[in-house]
Design a protein around this motif. Structure first.
Motif, PDB file in Angstrom:
ATOM      1  N   SER A 160      66.143  52.461  61.311  1.00 44.70           N
ATOM      2  CA  SER A 160      66.132  53.540  62.305  1.00 44.70           C
ATOM      3  C   SER A 160      67.470  53.687  63.015  1.00 44.70           C
ATOM      4  N   ASP A 161      68.306  52.658  62.951  1.00 48.24           N
ATOM      5  CA  ASP A 161      69.666  52.760  63.494  1.00 48.24           C
ATOM      6  C   ASP A 161      70.571  53.489  62.502  1.00 48.24           C
ATOM      7  N   SER A 162      70.568  53.016  61.277  1.00 46.50           N
ATOM      8  CA  SER A 162      71.447  53.595  60.252  1.00 46.50           C
ATOM      9  C   SER A 162      71.104  55.037  59.928  1.00 46.50           C
ATOM     10  N   THR A 163      69.830  55.388  60.073  1.00 55.32           N
ATOM     11  CA  THR A 163      69.408  56.745  59.727  1.00 55.32           C
ATOM     12  C   THR A 163      69.998  57.792  60.660  1.00 55.32           C
ATOM     13  N   LEU A 164      70.540  57.361  61.800  1.00 55.09           N
ATOM     14  CA  LEU A 164      71.174  58.306  62.727  1.00 55.09           C
ATOM     15  C   LEU A 164      72.422  58.946  62.116  1.00 55.09           C
ATOM     16  N   LEU A 165      72.917  58.371  61.024  1.00 51.26           N
ATOM     17  CA  LEU A 165      74.094  58.932  60.347  1.00 51.26           C
ATOM     18  C   LEU A 165      73.718  59.941  59.270  1.00 51.26           C
ATOM     19  N   THR A 166      72.428  60.150  59.057  1.00 53.35           N
ATOM     20  CA  THR A 166      71.984  61.032  57.964  1.00 53.35           C
ATOM     21  C   THR A 166      71.724  62.468  58.403  1.00 53.35           C
ATOM     22  N   ASN A 167      71.892  62.737  59.675  1.00 56.57           N
ATOM     23  CA  ASN A 167      71.696  64.079  60.223  1.00 56.57           C
ATOM     24  C   ASN A 167      72.991  64.494  60.913  1.00 56.57           C
ATOM     25  N   SER A 168      73.444  65.712  60.712  1.00 56.29           N
ATOM     26  CA  SER A 168      74.742  66.131  61.239  1.00 56.29           C
ATOM     27  C   SER A 168      74.806  66.050  62.768  1.00 56.29           C
ATOM     28  N   ARG A 169      73.721  66.458  63.442  1.00 46.98           N
ATOM     29  CA  ARG A 169      73.716  66.427  64.906  1.00 46.98           C
ATOM     30  C   ARG A 169      73.735  64.995  65.436  1.00 46.98           C
ATOM     31  N   THR A 170      72.875  64.150  64.881  1.00 50.67           N
ATOM     32  CA  THR A 170      72.805  62.779  65.374  1.00 50.67           C
ATOM     33  C   THR A 170      74.072  61.998  65.017  1.00 50.67           C
ATOM     34  N   LYS A 171      74.662  62.284  63.854  1.00 50.61           N
ATOM     35  CA  LYS A 171      75.898  61.605  63.472  1.00 50.61           C
ATOM     36  C   LYS A 171      77.029  61.976  64.426  1.00 50.61           C
ATOM     37  N   THR A 172      77.096  63.238  64.809  1.00 50.22           N
ATOM     38  CA  THR A 172      78.127  63.679  65.756  1.00 50.22           C
ATOM     39  C   THR A 172      77.977  62.947  67.087  1.00 50.22           C
ATOM     40  N   LEU A 173      76.732  62.777  67.534  1.00 50.29           N
ATOM     41  CA  LEU A 173      76.492  62.082  68.793  1.00 50.29           C
ATOM     42  C   LEU A 173      76.847  60.602  68.690  1.00 50.29           C
ATOM     43  N   VAL A 174      76.543  59.974  67.561  1.00 54.43           N
ATOM     44  CA  VAL A 174      76.917  58.574  67.355  1.00 54.43           C
ATOM     45  C   VAL A 174      78.436  58.431  67.468  1.00 54.43           C
ATOM     46  N   LEU A 175      79.165  59.332  66.847  1.00 53.96           N
ATOM     47  CA  LEU A 175      80.627  59.317  66.923  1.00 53.96           C
ATOM     48  C   LEU A 175      81.102  59.492  68.361  1.00 53.96           C
ATOM     49  N   ASN A 176      80.507  60.438  69.066  1.00 52.81           N
ATOM     50  CA  ASN A 176      80.896  60.696  70.455  1.00 52.81           C
ATOM     51  C   ASN A 176      80.655  59.476  71.342  1.00 52.81           C
ATOM     52  N   PHE A 177      79.501  58.869  71.183  1.00 46.68           N
ATOM     53  CA  PHE A 177      79.157  57.724  72.030  1.00 46.68           C
ATOM     54  C   PHE A 177      79.976  56.482  71.657  1.00 46.68           C
ATOM     55  N   ALA A 178      80.326  56.364  70.383  1.00 44.48           N
ATOM     56  CA  ALA A 178      81.166  55.248  69.958  1.00 44.48           C
ATOM     57  C   ALA A 178      82.576  55.382  70.547  1.00 44.48           C
ATOM     58  N   ASN A 179      83.008  56.618  70.700  1.00 44.06           N
ATOM     59  CA  ASN A 179      84.359  56.869  71.216  1.00 44.06           C
ATOM     60  C   ASN A 179      84.430  56.924  72.731  1.00 44.06           C
ATOM     61  N   SER A 180      83.302  57.164  73.388  1.00 43.22           N
ATOM     62  CA  SER A 180      83.302  57.302  74.847  1.00 43.22           C
ATOM     63  C   SER A 180      82.080  56.646  75.468  1.00 43.22           C
ATOM     64  N   GLN A 181      82.288  55.498  76.078  1.00 41.34           N
ATOM     65  CA  GLN A 181      81.192  54.822  76.758  1.00 41.34           C
ATOM     66  C   GLN A 181      80.712  55.663  77.942  1.00 41.34           C
ATOM     67  N   HIS A 182      81.628  56.367  78.576  1.00 44.44           N
ATOM     68  CA  HIS A 182      81.276  57.236  79.704  1.00 44.44           C
ATOM     69  C   HIS A 182      80.271  58.302  79.269  1.00 44.44           C
ATOM     70  N   GLU A 183      80.507  58.917  78.120  1.00 42.33           N
ATOM     71  CA  GLU A 183      79.600  59.949  77.616  1.00 42.33           C
ATOM     72  C   GLU A 183      78.241  59.349  77.268  1.00 42.33           C
ATOM     73  N   PHE A 184      78.258  58.153  76.699  1.00 40.73           N
ATOM     74  CA  PHE A 184      77.002  57.476  76.368  1.00 40.73           C
ATOM     75  C   PHE A 184      76.213  57.171  77.630  1.00 40.73           C
ATOM     76  N   PHE A 185      76.865  56.610  78.622  1.00 44.74           N
ATOM     77  CA  PHE A 185      76.181  56.247  79.860  1.00 44.74           C
ATOM     78  C   PHE A 185      75.540  57.465  80.519  1.00 44.74           C
ATOM     79  N   LYS A 186      76.256  58.553  80.541  1.00 47.75           N
ATOM     80  CA  LYS A 186      75.731  59.780  81.160  1.00 47.75           C
ATOM     81  C   LYS A 186      74.507  60.278  80.392  1.00 47.75           C
ATOM     82  N   ALA A 187      74.629  60.310  79.075  1.00 48.82           N
ATOM     83  CA  ALA A 187      73.522  60.784  78.235  1.00 48.82           C
ATOM     84  C   ALA A 187      72.319  59.851  78.329  1.00 48.82           C
ATOM     85  N   PHE A 188      72.571  58.550  78.356  1.00 46.90           N
ATOM     86  CA  PHE A 188      71.482  57.582  78.432  1.00 46.90           C
ATOM     87  C   PHE A 188      70.716  57.746  79.738  1.00 46.90           C
TER      88      PHE A 188
END
Length: 314
Positions: free
Chosen positions: A261-289
């Motif tokens: 269920s973690d790896s599958t987040l890379l199989t959808n364009s929207r979820t993959k984009t968000l994984v990239l965003n959150f990996a690059n910005s902890q601030h963005e992840f914290f806000k979204a979380f």
């Protein structure tokens, strides 16, 4: 399936009816939040696994019957409760909620629900682990029904993106919420049973899930051998086990996500984009979380009372 759909619609509707408020206890029990925070802080000083346990407990509560504290109820002679359902056998640290409840009952008897205490304790567990703070909406009532078999509704570690999307959407949560809330996996530990499907007899062509990093998979095989795997064997969810950060998303991009269920987040364009965003910005992840936690914790069930003891109905 039809009955499940009716149930889901029912508790989503309840979330609209029972309006929650961040200042719900300001007049009736003003010290409730600080009391809970101190209880969580003390528990964490004695056991580093408490934050992950409380966060998972809150999630599991909200995804079954809404956030009504039903996961806290004990089984009885005539009923097996949620906490004894297969996905919840490994839940622990219920004592933290019990201690907080006892202290609050001494201050403000019959005022603060167990469901609210759990929601606040989960927030404090995240914040005290280095994660974001958010104003928890309060005013939940405690449910009187807890059924072990209903824990089958919880999204599983082997779910693919379609199954996850369906599970979350049934509860009024979006793909964005799915990716943000998955970040809670930055805390904690998993037993081998939750990811063994990826390192043993994966499919007819592969013994190991090809979407896993080869060296990471080999290490998991050592931890969880086919034979003689010890009862408590497993792996930490990410490389910063007790710190709430964005390391989880970085590991997914490195093909080192523990669950399917973690790896599958890379199989959808929207979820993959968000994984990239959150990996690059902890601030963005914290806000979204924080935003998604407020949304998830506002899914209300059919709670009817303020329990005197979180393990038993009144």
């Amino acid at each position: 399936m039809a009955l499940q759909s009716v149930f889901v619609i029912t508790f989503v509707l309840f979330s609209c009816v029972n309006a929650l408020s961040s200042n719900y206890y300001d007049q009736t029990c003003p010290d409730a939040e600080s009391t809970i925070r101190q209880v969580v802080k003390k528990a964490m000083s004695n056991d580093k696994t408490v934050p992950a346990a409380l966060l998972r407990m809150h999630f599991h509560d909200c995804f079954v019957r809404g956030c009504d504290g039903s996961v806290l109820l004990n089984s009885t002679k005539n009923n097996q409760a949620e906490k004894d359902g297969p996905p919840n056998i490994s839940l622990h640290s219920f004592y933290v909620i019990d201690v907080a409840k006892k202290q609050i009952e001494n201050m403000c008897p019959g005022v603060v629900s167990c469901a609210d205490i759990l929601a606040l304790a989960a927030r404090d567990a995240v914040t005290l682990s280095g994660g974001p703070y958010w104003a928890v909406p309060k005013g939940r009532k405690d449910g009187r029904i807890s059924i072990a078999s209903e824990t089958r509704q919880l999204p599983g570690p082997n779910f693919n993106i379609s199954q996850l999307q369906q599970s979350f959407s049934q509860r009024g949560l979006s793909l964005d919420d799915l990716v943000a809330l998955s970040g809670g996996h930055t805390l904690g530990f998993s037993h081998c049973s939750s990811f063994r499907n990826r390192i043993e007899n994966f499919d007819s062509k592969n013994d190991v899930d090809p979407s896993l990093d080869a060296s990471f998979a080999a290490n998991l095989k050592k931890i969880c051998p086919v034979k003689n795997t010890t009862k408590n064997a497993g792996a930490t969810m990410d490389t910063t086990t007790f710190l709430f950060d964005n390391a989880y998303y970085k590991l997914i991009l490195q093909k080192k996500g523990l669950f399917s269920s973690d790896s599958t987040l890379l199989t959808n364009s929207r979820t993959k984009t968000l994984v990239l965003n959150f990996a690059n910005s902890q601030h963005e992840f914290f806000k979204a979380f924080a935003d998604s936690m407020i949304k998830m914790s506002s899914i209300s069930g059919s709670g009817q009372e303020i329990r005197h003891d979180c393990r038993f109905v009144n």
